[in-house]
Design an enzyme around this catalytic site. Structure first.
Site, short mmCIF file in Angstrom:
data_model
loop_
_atom_site.label_atom_id
_atom_site.label_comp_id
_atom_site.label_asym_id
_atom_site.label_seq_id
_atom_site.Cartn_x
_atom_site.Cartn_y
_atom_site.Cartn_z
CB CYS A 119 -0.90 0.03 1.23
SG CYS A 119 -2.47 -0.81 1.03
CB CYS A 204 -6.33 -6.35 -0.61
SG CYS A 204 -4.57 -6.60 -0.84
CB CYS A 227 -4.90 2.49 2.05
SG CYS A 227 -6.39 1.91 1.30
S1 SF4 Z 1 -4.82 -2.82 -1.29
FE1 SF4 Z 1 -3.56 -4.69 -1.51
S2 SF4 Z 1 -2.86 -4.80 -3.64
FE2 SF4 Z 1 -3.67 -2.73 -3.26
S3 SF4 Z 1 -1.89 -1.54 -2.77
FE3 SF4 Z 1 -2.72 -2.24 -0.80
S4 SF4 Z 1 -1.74 -4.22 -0.34
FE4 SF4 Z 1 -1.30 -3.69 -2.51
#
Ligand code: SF4
Length: 231
Positions: A119, A204, A227
């Site tokens: 993220c 995710c 996030c």
């Molecule tokens: S939500 Fe999941 S796939 Fe998207 S940036 Fe975050 S960890 Fe990576």
């Protein structure tokens, strides 16, 4: 306006605008901070805000973080919104590295081994960069989405990214959001009709069954709940 003045203004306006309509809050934000942007994820709250913004002032920049891992339905929603509201410009913001470069540098499926790092690369760093160009941003966060958002004000100073932040829907319920979408015939992500109340990257996000917390489908099986875009 220096930092202290912005802090004082945010506190004063948060109180004054607590019971104002979202449209009035958007109007105030745009008039006071013309160098403003809206972060759009194409989720239910954000399509409501797209509809409101195009009614108040369609000239503000609307950006979305393209992580390279969105559902195809999310990108289709972007295209449907663009057709419905042709005056609005959607700015695509990409991570500094491609998924292939990420796999080479950090290993395959980083979202499983270290979702915070993933993220950070694909959302937080690009967001930091785009927000550095503005003095104010609008978001679709609501207080009842998650305990981490329960104390969100309608107007805040965002210390993490160093700019003013407006959350016009902070006091809205999920029902308020869907009533607005239906009454105004606003296009929305069809995944919402298939047990996806909260939609992020495909890797995710899972379906949520009746009785589960609406955000239970985000980073399921992991302690992670945000996030890193909102504190
Ligand atoms: S939500 Fe999941 S796939 Fe998207 S940036 Fe975050 S960890 Fe990576």
């Amino acid at each position: 306006m220096n930092l202290f003045e912005k802090e004082a203004l945010a506190a004063k306006k948060a109180e004054e605008l607590e019971n104002a309509t979202p449209e009035a809050i958007i109007q105030y934000a745009i008039e006071t901070f013309p160098n403003i942007t809206f972060a759009c994820s194409f989720g239910a709250e954000d399509v409501v805000l797209v509809d409101m913004i195009q009614k108040v002032n369609p000239n503000i920049d609307i950006f979305y973080l393209d992580t390279d891992f969105h559902f195809k339905e999310t990108l289709e929603t972007r295209d449907v919104l663009a057709a419905r509201y042709p005056n609005i410009r959607y700015v695509q913001v990409k991570p500094a590295i491609t998924p292939e470069e990420q796999a080479e540098q950090y290993g395959e499926e980083l979202w499983k081994s270290d979702p915070n790092q993933c993220c950070n690369i694909r959302k937080v760093q690009p967001l930091t960069q785009i927000l550095s160009k503005y003095e104010c941003w609008i978001t679709g966060i609501r207080r009842d989405q998650a305990p981490t958002r329960a104390n969100s004000k309608k107007v805040e100073y965002d210390y993490k990214f160093g700019l003013m932040k407006f959350n016009p829907l902070a006091s809205w319920t999920n029902e308020d959001v869907w009533n607005y979408i239906r009454e105004n015939n606003v296009p929305y992500n069809p995944l919402h009709d298939n047990h996806y109340p909260s939609i992020g990257c495909e890797h995710c996000t899972r379906q949520v069954m009746p009785g589960e917390d609406p955000r239970a489908g985000r980073w399921s099986g992991n302690d992670k709940t945000e996030c890193g875009l909102h504190k």
